[in-house]
Scaffold this motif. Structure first.
Motif, PDB file in Angstrom:
ATOM      1  N   TYR A   1      36.361  48.274  37.271  1.00  0.00           N
ATOM      2  CA  TYR A   1      36.221  47.020  37.192  1.00  0.00           C
ATOM      3  C   TYR A   1      37.236  46.349  36.550  1.00  0.00           C
ATOM      4  CZ  TYR A   1      34.373  42.359  36.265  1.00  0.00           C
ATOM      5  OH  TYR A   1      34.266  40.823  36.248  1.00  0.00           O
TER       6      TYR A   1
ATOM      7  N   ILE B   1      29.118  35.825  30.743  1.00  0.00           N
ATOM      8  CA  ILE B   1      28.713  34.338  31.472  1.00  0.00           C
ATOM      9  C   ILE B   1      27.285  34.853  32.117  1.00  0.00           C
ATOM     10  CG2 ILE B   1      28.965  32.784  33.105  1.00  0.00           C
ATOM     11  CD1 ILE B   1      30.920  32.772  30.622  1.00  0.00           C
TER      12      ILE B   1
ATOM     13  N   LYS C   1      40.502  43.853  37.799  1.00  0.00           N
ATOM     14  CA  LYS C   1      40.610  42.620  37.049  1.00  0.00           C
ATOM     15  C   LYS C   1      42.347  42.598  36.607  1.00  0.00           C
ATOM     16  CE  LYS C   1      37.055  40.871  38.266  1.00  0.00           C
ATOM     17  NZ  LYS C   1      36.955  39.623  39.268  1.00  0.00           N
TER      18      LYS C   1
ATOM     19  N   SER D   1      26.311  32.822  44.568  1.00  0.00           N
ATOM     20  CA  SER D   1      25.811  33.309  43.431  1.00  0.00           C
ATOM     21  C   SER D   1      26.600  32.961  42.341  1.00  0.00           C
ATOM     22  CB  SER D   1      25.585  34.847  43.219  1.00  0.00           C
ATOM     23  OG  SER D   1      24.798  35.264  42.215  1.00  0.00           O
TER      24      SER D   1
ATOM     25  N   THR E   1      24.939  35.439  34.593  1.00  0.00           N
ATOM     26  CA  THR E   1      24.854  35.240  36.200  1.00  0.00           C
ATOM     27  C   THR E   1      23.970  36.710  36.549  1.00  0.00           C
ATOM     28  OG1 THR E   1      26.946  36.739  36.321  1.00  0.00           O
ATOM     29  CG2 THR E   1      27.314  34.384  36.316  1.00  0.00           C
TER      30      THR E   1
ATOM     31  N   ASP F   1      30.565  34.066  51.280  1.00  0.00           N
ATOM     32  CA  ASP F   1      30.064  35.142  50.647  1.00  0.00           C
ATOM     33  C   ASP F   1      29.542  35.902  51.644  1.00  0.00           C
ATOM     34  OD1 ASP F   1      28.046  36.645  48.669  1.00  0.00           O
ATOM     35  OD2 ASP F   1      28.751  35.201  47.321  1.00  0.00           O
TER      36      ASP F   1
ATOM     37  N   ILE G   1      29.233  32.151  39.109  1.00  0.00           N
ATOM     38  CA  ILE G   1      30.013  31.133  38.871  1.00  0.00           C
ATOM     39  C   ILE G   1      30.797  30.546  40.132  1.00  0.00           C
ATOM     40  CG2 ILE G   1      32.381  31.273  38.079  1.00  0.00           C
ATOM     41  CD1 ILE G   1      31.782  33.573  36.235  1.00  0.00           C
TER      42      ILE G   1
HETATM   43  N1  LIG Z   1      29.620  36.785  34.476  1.00  0.00           N
HETATM   44  C1  LIG Z   1      30.480  37.378  33.886  1.00  0.00           C
HETATM   45  O1  LIG Z   1      30.479  37.275  32.451  1.00  0.00           O
HETATM   46  C2  LIG Z   1      32.028  37.479  34.266  1.00  0.00           C
HETATM   47  C3  LIG Z   1      33.117  37.895  33.414  1.00  0.00           C
HETATM   48  C4  LIG Z   1      34.232  38.274  33.882  1.00  0.00           C
HETATM   49  C5  LIG Z   1      34.659  38.066  35.264  1.00  0.00           C
HETATM   50  N2  LIG Z   1      33.816  37.922  36.063  1.00  0.00           N
HETATM   51  C6  LIG Z   1      33.938  37.586  37.537  1.00  0.00           C
HETATM   52  O2  LIG Z   1      33.701  36.147  37.995  1.00  0.00           O
HETATM   53  C7  LIG Z   1      33.370  36.474  39.561  1.00  0.00           C
HETATM   54  C8  LIG Z   1      31.836  35.891  39.570  1.00  0.00           C
HETATM   55  O3  LIG Z   1      30.911  36.626  38.991  1.00  0.00           O
HETATM   56  P1  LIG Z   1      29.353  36.347  38.689  1.00  0.00           P
HETATM   57  O4  LIG Z   1      29.359  36.602  37.467  1.00  0.00           O
HETATM   58  O5  LIG Z   1      29.230  34.986  39.235  1.00  0.00           O
HETATM   59  O6  LIG Z   1      28.727  37.222  39.781  1.00  0.00           O
HETATM   60  P2  LIG Z   1      27.503  37.208  40.896  1.00  0.00           P
HETATM   61  O7  LIG Z   1      27.270  38.729  41.205  1.00  0.00           O
HETATM   62  O8  LIG Z   1      26.599  36.258  40.330  1.00  0.00           O
HETATM   63  O9  LIG Z   1      28.534  36.692  41.966  1.00  0.00           O
HETATM   64  C9  LIG Z   1      29.386  37.290  42.871  1.00  0.00           C
HETATM   65  C10 LIG Z   1      29.246  36.785  44.286  1.00  0.00           C
HETATM   66  O10 LIG Z   1      30.359  37.841  44.920  1.00  0.00           O
HETATM   67  C11 LIG Z   1      29.734  38.085  46.244  1.00  0.00           C
HETATM   68  N3  LIG Z   1      30.414  39.128  46.879  1.00  0.00           N
HETATM   69  C12 LIG Z   1      30.457  40.573  46.648  1.00  0.00           C
HETATM   70  N4  LIG Z   1      31.219  41.316  47.326  1.00  0.00           N
HETATM   71  C13 LIG Z   1      31.867  40.463  48.348  1.00  0.00           C
HETATM   72  C14 LIG Z   1      32.474  40.549  49.373  1.00  0.00           C
HETATM   73  N5  LIG Z   1      33.031  41.805  49.683  1.00  0.00           N
HETATM   74  N6  LIG Z   1      32.766  39.535  50.109  1.00  0.00           N
HETATM   75  C15 LIG Z   1      32.166  38.165  49.619  1.00  0.00           C
HETATM   76  N7  LIG Z   1      31.359  38.146  48.728  1.00  0.00           N
HETATM   77  C16 LIG Z   1      31.249  39.104  47.958  1.00  0.00           C
HETATM   78  C17 LIG Z   1      28.392  38.523  46.046  1.00  0.00           C
HETATM   79  O11 LIG Z   1      27.375  38.652  47.082  1.00  0.00           O
HETATM   80  C18 LIG Z   1      27.825  37.513  45.012  1.00  0.00           C
HETATM   81  O12 LIG Z   1      27.352  36.425  45.572  1.00  0.00           O
HETATM   82  C19 LIG Z   1      33.586  37.871  39.691  1.00  0.00           C
HETATM   83  O13 LIG Z   1      34.918  38.109  40.267  1.00  0.00           O
HETATM   84  C20 LIG Z   1      33.473  38.440  38.487  1.00  0.00           C
HETATM   85  O14 LIG Z   1      34.197  39.670  38.452  1.00  0.00           O
HETATM   86  C21 LIG Z   1      32.378  37.371  35.776  1.00  0.00           C
END
Ligand SMILES: NC(=O)c1ccc[n+]([C@@H]2O[C@H](COP(=O)([O-])OP(=O)(O)OC[C@H]3O[C@@H](n4cnc5c(N)ncnc54)[C@H](O)[C@@H]3O)[C@@H](O)[C@H]2O)c1
Length: 261
Positions: free
Chosen positions: A164, A197, A168, A25, A199, A46, A27
């Motif tokens: 969270y 972002i 981080k 999913s 997502t 994943d 990023i």
């Molecule tokens: N979207 C944003 O604005 C944002 C901001 C800061 C940080 N992030 C970080 O970027 C990363 C990606 O986030 P995203 O926005 O793409 O989220 P997302 O929810 O679209 O993707 C996260 C993925 O991690 C997988 N996941 C969750 N728990 C898991 C586990 N125990 N083992 C394996 N996979 C697991 C989920 O199934 C999902 O596919 C995350 O670490 C998130 O914290 C995102």
């Protein structure tokens, strides 16, 4: 005068094996696609099997590099050990580890149970630690690198995200610590700190925010309401994981559209 702004896809990951967690999913998915498009052999990891399948299918359809799906929870020590030994016996090496798996739970701190706090830490921080620890011997051999997922919440805080943001903050410190620890052995360790972002994680968060004091969010999002695309973060991750990032380690690179400048 005409300017040339066309991006040329360089095969920066030809012959490279890159593990991307959270590849089902957002990023992580965009990163897996980007690295494969640049010739990499991607191990897409994943817990979300359907999402992973979509990622792998889209990579195979697009051509370029290759992709193999591994269903695994990064929070399970046993599963992470099996993941890394499987990669070493199948792909034979690891050049980069991209730790994007993560979960977000938004709640007022006084309503945050110990169980929920620990769940978030288990995936975001402990999961990142486990993947790094298990992949490091292979990364020492390949003089490879790690890119972790921090967040702007680590540096600047975020209301209703105590677990969270704390997880981080841990990723931030872990990244800088590993960068020092393995500097002399040629393993680079960096992180991206995305913010805003678009997502599935952010969509789900938006849906759960009823009752929150929204005034507290005004400085956290762009005044024009624009969210970033996962591909914008994937491009930065690809730079850090490739030889273009050769002189960068211990960096936490913000990708937030300028909100926290
Ligand atoms: N979207 C944003 O604005 C944002 C901001 C800061 C940080 N992030 C970080 O970027 C990363 C990606 O986030 P995203 O926005 O793409 O989220 P997302 O929810 O679209 O993707 C996260 C993925 O991690 C997988 N996941 C969750 N728990 C898991 C586990 N125990 N083992 C394996 N996979 C697991 C989920 O199934 C999902 O596919 C995350 O670490 C998130 O914290 C995102």
């Amino acid at each position: 005068m005409a300017s040339n702004t066309t991006a040329v896809a360089l095969p920066r990951f030809a012959d490279k094996v890159v593990i991307v967690t959270g590849a089902g999913s957002g990023i992580g998915q965009a990163t897996a696609r980007r690295i494969a498009a640049e010739g990499g052999a991607v191990v897409a990891v994943d817990m979300n099997e359907a999402g992973l399948q979509k990622t792998v299918d889209s990579i195979l359809e697009a051509g370029g590099g290759s992709a193999r799906a591994v269903v695994c929870s990064v929070a399970s020590e046993e599963s992470v050990k099996a993941l890394i030994s499987g990669v070493l016996s199948t792909e034979g090496r690891i050049d980069s580890l991209v730790n994007m798996a993560g979960i977000l739970r938004s709640l007022p701190t006084m309503e945050t149970s110990l169980d929920l706090f620990q769940q978030v830490l288990n995936v975001n921080l402990i999961g990142t630690f486990l993947c790094c620890r298990e992949a490091l011997p292979a990364l020492l051999e390949s003089k490879g690198n790690i890119v972790n997922a921090a967040s702007t919440s680590a540096q600047f805080g975020h209301p209703y995200m105590a677990a969270y943001a704390a997880s981080k903050g841990g990723v931030f410190a872990l990244t800088r610590t590993l960068a020092w620890e393995y500097l002399k052995q040629g393993v680079r360790v960096n992180a991206v700190a995305p913010g805003g972002i678009m997502t599935p994680m952010v969509v789900a968060q938006g849906e759960s925010m009823g009752g929150f004091d929204m005034d507290l969010f005004t400085h956290l999002s762009r005044p024009d309401g624009v969210f970033g695309a996962p591909e914008s973060v994937a491009a930065v991750i690809a730079m850090l994981a490739s030889n273009d990032g050769a002189h960068m380690t211990g960096e936490i690179v913000k990708v937030d559209g300028g909100v926290h400048n």
